[in-house]
Scaffold this active site. Structure first.
Site, PDB file in Angstrom:
ATOM      1  N   CYS A 213       0.833  -1.221   0.000  1.00 54.66           N
ATOM      2  CA  CYS A 213       0.000   0.000   0.000  1.00 54.66           C
ATOM      3  C   CYS A 213       0.863   1.264   0.000  1.00 54.66           C
ATOM      4  O   CYS A 213       1.017   1.923  -1.026  1.00 54.66           O
ATOM      5  CB  CYS A 213      -0.958   0.017   1.189  1.00 54.66           C
ATOM      6  SG  CYS A 213      -2.121  -1.374   1.223  1.00 54.66           S
ATOM      7  N   ARG A 214       1.438   1.607   1.144  1.00 52.53           N
ATOM      8  CA  ARG A 214       2.069   2.928   1.269  1.00 52.53           C
ATOM      9  C   ARG A 214       3.430   3.032   0.588  1.00 52.53           C
ATOM     10  O   ARG A 214       3.680   3.974  -0.169  1.00 52.53           O
ATOM     11  CB  ARG A 214       2.180   3.319   2.749  1.00 52.53           C
ATOM     12  CG  ARG A 214       0.830   3.518   3.406  1.00 52.53           C
ATOM     13  CD  ARG A 214       0.932   3.516   4.904  1.00 52.53           C
ATOM     14  NE  ARG A 214       1.325   2.196   5.406  1.00 52.53           N
ATOM     15  CZ  ARG A 214       1.656   1.932   6.651  1.00 52.53           C
ATOM     16  NH1 ARG A 214       1.677   2.911   7.546  1.00 52.53           N
ATOM     17  NH2 ARG A 214       1.970   0.712   7.027  1.00 52.53           N
TER      18      ARG A 214
HETATM   19  P1  4NP Z   1       1.239  -1.247   3.900  1.00 49.05           P
HETATM   20  O1  4NP Z   1      -0.239  -1.709   4.315  1.00 49.05           O
HETATM   21  O2  4NP Z   1       2.113  -1.490   5.108  1.00 49.05           O
HETATM   22  O3  4NP Z   1       1.055   0.208   3.605  1.00 49.05           O
HETATM   23  O4  4NP Z   1       1.617  -2.077   2.696  1.00 49.05           O
HETATM   24  C1  4NP Z   1      -0.525  -2.968   4.850  1.00 49.05           C
HETATM   25  C2  4NP Z   1      -0.618  -4.052   4.003  1.00 49.05           C
HETATM   26  C3  4NP Z   1      -0.952  -5.294   4.519  1.00 49.05           C
HETATM   27  C4  4NP Z   1      -1.183  -5.432   5.873  1.00 49.05           C
HETATM   28  C5  4NP Z   1      -1.073  -4.340   6.723  1.00 49.05           C
HETATM   29  C6  4NP Z   1      -0.732  -3.103   6.198  1.00 49.05           C
HETATM   30  N1  4NP Z   1      -1.551  -6.699   6.389  1.00 49.05           N
HETATM   31  O5  4NP Z   1      -1.794  -6.788   7.617  1.00 49.05           O
HETATM   32  O6  4NP Z   1      -1.597  -7.686   5.644  1.00 49.05           O
END
Ligand code: 4NP
Length: 169
Positions: free
Chosen positions: A12-13
């Site tokens: 995501c981020r």
């Molecule tokens: P990211 O978001 O850290 O911005 O990629 C997430 C993606 C997956 C998960 C948590 C945050 N997850 O718990 O699977």
């Protein structure tokens, strides 16, 4: 200058930050020798493309993230990159605890480069709504622009310290 953007899942981020920063750097600061990558502290989504909601939010602002694939942060990354930028305080704490002794890479939060954003964390949108994903892109754009400004200023300070005039003479 090699920059690694880091979040938890790398779907995501941090891929948003990688894609946005690359696009803006290519468009607005092609004279700077910059490279960007992203990684997650967790291994949940290794090999996966960015989350569909992340890709949609990025596309609404003109960024195509479809070619990116998630990977997990490695200790060697602390030697490969000059700057590791975390998306939130929790990611930064993880980076601090994983950094090998004597690692030279600078660790910081992306939004430290966007003081006008009024916050330091890019919030995790994973359990949120489309608005949360749009907010990620908006905050990441602010951070990426601030970062580019800081890198451009640093590069011009280096040039003048080296005695090269601004007009190249
Ligand atoms: P990211 O978001 O850290 O911005 O990629 C997430 C993606 C997956 C998960 C948590 C945050 N997850 O718990 O699977």
């Amino acid at each position: 200058m090699k920059i690694l953007f880091v979040c938890l899942g790398n779907i995501c981020r941090s891929p948003t930050a990688e894609g946005v920063f690359r696009a803006l750097a290519g468009r607005e600061a092609p004279q700077l020798a910059l490279s960007a990558d992203s990684a997650g502290t967790a291994d949940y989504h290794v090999g996966a493309p960015p989350d569909r909601r992340t890709q949609q939010a990025a596309l609404r602002r003109g960024y195509d993230l479809s070619a990116l694939r998630a990977r997990q942060l490695e200790r060697a990354d602390f030697g490969r990159f000059d700057l590791l930028l975390a998306m939130d305080e929790s990611n930064l704490a993880d980076l601090r605890s994983l950094a090998p002794a004597g690692a030279q890479a600078r660790l910081a939060l992306l939004l430290q480069y966007a003081p006008d954003a009024g916050r330091l964390d890019v919030p995790d949108p994973y359990y949120g709504t489309a608005r949360d994903f749009d907010l990620v892109v908006e905050l990441v754009e602010r951070g990426a622009r601030g970062l580019l400004k800081a890198l451009a200023a640093q590069s011009s300070r280096r040039v003048s310290a080296g005695g090269v005039a601004a007009d190249g003479e």
